[in-house]
Motif scaffolding. Structure first.
Motif, PDB file in Angstrom:
ATOM      1  N   ILE A  26       0.933  -1.157  -0.179  1.00 46.80           N
ATOM      2  CA  ILE A  26       0.376  -0.212   0.107  1.00 46.80           C
ATOM      3  C   ILE A  26       1.220   1.177  -0.096  1.00 46.80           C
ATOM      4  N   SER A  27       0.645   2.410  -1.123  1.00 48.30           N
ATOM      5  CA  SER A  27       1.800   3.516  -1.019  1.00 48.30           C
ATOM      6  C   SER A  27       1.695   4.235   0.437  1.00 48.30           C
ATOM      7  N   GLY A  28       2.482   4.545   0.530  1.00 49.04           N
ATOM      8  CA  GLY A  28       3.350   5.297   1.848  1.00 49.04           C
ATOM      9  C   GLY A  28       3.627   4.436   2.669  1.00 49.04           C
ATOM     10  N   HIS A  29       3.487   2.752   2.906  1.00 45.46           N
ATOM     11  CA  HIS A  29       3.344   1.969   3.940  1.00 45.46           C
ATOM     12  C   HIS A  29       4.637   1.875   3.542  1.00 45.46           C
ATOM     13  N   THR A  30       5.580   1.845   5.021  1.00 50.01           N
ATOM     14  CA  THR A  30       6.927   1.626   5.184  1.00 50.01           C
ATOM     15  C   THR A  30       7.719   0.414   5.253  1.00 50.01           C
ATOM     16  N   ALA A  31       6.569  -0.494   6.616  1.00 51.80           N
ATOM     17  CA  ALA A  31       6.738  -1.965   6.470  1.00 51.80           C
ATOM     18  C   ALA A  31       6.340  -2.941   5.535  1.00 51.80           C
ATOM     19  N   SER A  95       2.664  -2.323   6.251  1.00 55.25           N
ATOM     20  CA  SER A  95       2.014  -1.433   7.114  1.00 55.25           C
ATOM     21  C   SER A  95       2.296  -0.114   7.367  1.00 55.25           C
ATOM     22  N   PRO A  96       1.423   0.709   7.897  1.00 56.36           N
ATOM     23  CA  PRO A  96       1.957   2.206   8.167  1.00 56.36           C
ATOM     24  C   PRO A  96       2.573   2.211   9.436  1.00 56.36           C
ATOM     25  N   GLU A  97       3.772   3.458   9.200  1.00 55.30           N
ATOM     26  CA  GLU A  97       5.127   3.649  10.315  1.00 55.30           C
ATOM     27  C   GLU A  97       3.829   3.684  11.903  1.00 55.30           C
ATOM     28  N   ASP A  98       2.770   5.268  10.900  1.00 60.92           N
ATOM     29  CA  ASP A  98       2.183   5.384  12.699  1.00 60.92           C
ATOM     30  C   ASP A  98       1.588   4.252  13.210  1.00 60.92           C
ATOM     31  N   ARG A  99       1.574   2.623  12.309  1.00 59.69           N
ATOM     32  CA  ARG A  99       0.426   2.046  13.457  1.00 59.69           C
ATOM     33  C   ARG A  99       0.915   0.367  13.034  1.00 59.69           C
ATOM     34  N   GLY A 100       2.327   0.456  13.552  1.00 60.71           N
ATOM     35  CA  GLY A 100       3.745  -0.748  13.506  1.00 60.71           C
ATOM     36  C   GLY A 100       2.830  -2.222  13.650  1.00 60.71           C
ATOM     37  N   ASN A 101       1.807  -2.516  14.025  1.00 61.32           N
ATOM     38  CA  ASN A 101       1.617  -3.192  14.042  1.00 61.32           C
ATOM     39  C   ASN A 101       0.379  -4.167  14.150  1.00 61.32           C
ATOM     40  N   GLU A 102      -0.249  -3.407  12.571  1.00 57.22           N
ATOM     41  CA  GLU A 102      -1.827  -4.000  12.245  1.00 57.22           C
ATOM     42  C   GLU A 102      -1.019  -3.895  10.548  1.00 57.22           C
ATOM     43  N   ALA A 103      -1.686  -5.266  10.292  1.00 57.13           N
ATOM     44  CA  ALA A 103      -0.814  -5.488   8.668  1.00 57.13           C
ATOM     45  C   ALA A 103      -1.932  -5.926   7.925  1.00 57.13           C
TER      46      ALA A 103
ATOM     47  N   GLY B  98       8.163  -2.960  19.158  1.00 56.58           N
ATOM     48  CA  GLY B  98       9.266  -3.847  18.362  1.00 56.58           C
ATOM     49  C   GLY B  98       9.217  -4.448  17.278  1.00 56.58           C
ATOM     50  N   GLY B  99       9.400  -5.231  16.998  1.00 58.87           N
ATOM     51  CA  GLY B  99       9.479  -6.652  15.656  1.00 58.87           C
ATOM     52  C   GLY B  99       8.464  -7.394  15.873  1.00 58.87           C
ATOM     53  N   ASN B 100       7.633  -6.411  14.671  1.00 56.18           N
ATOM     54  CA  ASN B 100       5.984  -6.622  14.172  1.00 56.18           C
ATOM     55  C   ASN B 100       5.670  -7.522  13.914  1.00 56.18           C
ATOM     56  N   LYS B 101       6.798  -8.882  13.700  1.00 60.31           N
ATOM     57  CA  LYS B 101       6.461  -9.769  12.867  1.00 60.31           C
ATOM     58  C   LYS B 101       5.840 -10.760  13.617  1.00 60.31           C
ATOM     59  N   LEU B 102       4.236 -11.161  12.693  1.00 59.18           N
ATOM     60  CA  LEU B 102       3.201 -12.116  13.587  1.00 59.18           C
ATOM     61  C   LEU B 102       4.466 -13.976  13.249  1.00 59.18           C
ATOM     62  N   THR B 103       3.606 -14.011  14.796  1.00 56.72           N
ATOM     63  CA  THR B 103       3.312 -16.179  14.982  1.00 56.72           C
ATOM     64  C   THR B 103       1.608 -16.175  14.587  1.00 56.72           C
ATOM     65  N   PHE B 104       1.719 -17.324  14.063  1.00 56.65           N
ATOM     66  CA  PHE B 104       0.386 -17.451  13.830  1.00 56.65           C
ATOM     67  C   PHE B 104       0.224 -19.089  14.586  1.00 56.65           C
ATOM     68  N   GLY B 105      -1.468 -19.128  14.351  1.00 54.50           N
ATOM     69  CA  GLY B 105      -1.362 -20.723  14.985  1.00 54.50           C
ATOM     70  C   GLY B 105      -2.029 -21.431  13.830  1.00 54.50           C
ATOM     71  N   THR B 106      -2.422 -22.761  13.316  1.00 55.35           N
ATOM     72  CA  THR B 106      -2.814 -23.281  12.493  1.00 55.35           C
ATOM     73  C   THR B 106      -3.970 -22.830  11.493  1.00 55.35           C
ATOM     74  N   GLY B 107      -4.638 -22.117  12.336  1.00 60.34           N
ATOM     75  CA  GLY B 107      -6.643 -21.885  11.758  1.00 60.34           C
ATOM     76  C   GLY B 107      -7.171 -22.644  12.248  1.00 60.34           C
ATOM     77  N   THR B 108      -8.636 -22.061  12.545  1.00 61.17           N
ATOM     78  CA  THR B 108      -9.818 -22.725  12.782  1.00 61.17           C
ATOM     79  C   THR B 108     -10.962 -22.414  11.515  1.00 61.17           C
ATOM     80  N   GLN B 109     -11.156 -23.479  11.141  1.00 63.04           N
ATOM     81  CA  GLN B 109     -12.304 -23.797   9.667  1.00 63.04           C
ATOM     82  C   GLN B 109     -13.608 -23.089  10.224  1.00 63.04           C
ATOM     83  N   LEU B 110     -14.765 -22.515  10.236  1.00 58.50           N
ATOM     84  CA  LEU B 110     -16.000 -21.868  10.143  1.00 58.50           C
ATOM     85  C   LEU B 110     -16.560 -22.113   9.653  1.00 58.50           C
ATOM     86  N   LYS B 111     -17.201 -23.239   9.524  1.00 60.37           N
ATOM     87  CA  LYS B 111     -18.138 -23.344   8.327  1.00 60.37           C
ATOM     88  C   LYS B 111     -19.815 -23.427   9.719  1.00 60.37           C
TER      89      LYS B 111
END
Lengths: 114, 114
Positions: A26-31, A95-103, B98-111
């Motif tokens: 997305i335009s402007g997203h730094t991460a 992600s935008p710089e100012d909301r770094g935790n929403e991807a 800091g360090g915004n990488k996400l660790t995900f679970g394996t997912g739940t399929q809702l039907k």
């Protein structure tokens, strides 16, 4: 506005070939982040860029995988000597710089190595 | 390192019934918590997130989740589901500070069924 765009949406390649997967954030997203999602699994982190530099590449599985973001916008994930185990959906997020935790995620590139 | 456990791989439920999707996490440091939804052939979309403050967070489409630090849980709930809620749901965590990488679970399929 436009979301995260990934091209191609599907890629079939032969074992041993080289592939490039592209991400337009997305335009402007730094991460920018790359993840890999295997069948039946959650996404797994590969690499994270802040601007042009790779801030964390701890998720890259081996030296066949490499990613660049030369101008701080578009990123390319490069896979050399592809193996059948590389088959997965490769996801890009930004992600935008100012909301770094929403991807914000793209729809992914489905890579199949035959 | 962080890890996320989603014990239920599939949850069938009738339309207009309530639903709870379970998520437990493990971490030696403080974390942020997220729920993402993935509709068929679409990218991941953020449903809701907990960063700080009130432990009950409300998200889009009528979903809510409650952070329980003592039980290291972040279960997702909806009082009345619709057919359109049929999707894969992923719980994820990231380290605070800091360090915004996400660790995900394996997912739940809702039907959701009629």
């Amino acid at each position: 506005g436009a979301g995260v765009s990934q091209t191609p949406s599907n890629k079939v390649t032969e074992k041993g070939k080289y592939v490039e997967l592209r991400c337009d954030p997305i335009s402007g997203h730094t991460a920018l982040y790359w993840y890999r999602q295997s069948l039946g699994q959650g996404p797994e982190f590969l690499i994270y860029f802040q601007g042009t530099g790779a801030a964390d590449d701890s998720g890259l599985p081996n030296d066949r995988f490499f990613a660049v973001r030369p101008e701080g916008s578009v990123s390319t994930l490069k896979i050399q000597r592809t193996e059948r185990g590389d088959s997965a959906v490769y996801l890009c997020a930004s992600s935008p710089e100012d909301r770094g935790n929403e991807a914000f995620f793209g729809q992914g590139t489905r890579l199949t190595v035959v | 390192a962080q890890s996320v456990t989603q014990l239920d791989s599939q949850v069938p439920v009738f339309e207009e019934a309530p639903v709870e999707l379970r998520c437990n996490y493990s971490s030696s440091v403080s974390v942020y918590l997220f729920w993402y939804v993935q509709y068929p052939n679409q990218g991941l979309q953020l449903l809701l997130k907990y960063l700080s403050g009130s432990t009950l967070v409300k998200g889009i489409n009528g979903f809510e989740a409650e952070f329980n630090k003592s039980q290291t849980s972040f279960h997702l709930r909806k009082p009345s589901v619709h057919i359109s809620d049929t999707a894969e749901y992923f719980c994820a965590v990231s380290k605070t500070g800091g360090g915004n990488k996400l660790t995900f679970g394996t997912g739940t399929q809702l039907k959701v069924e009629l």
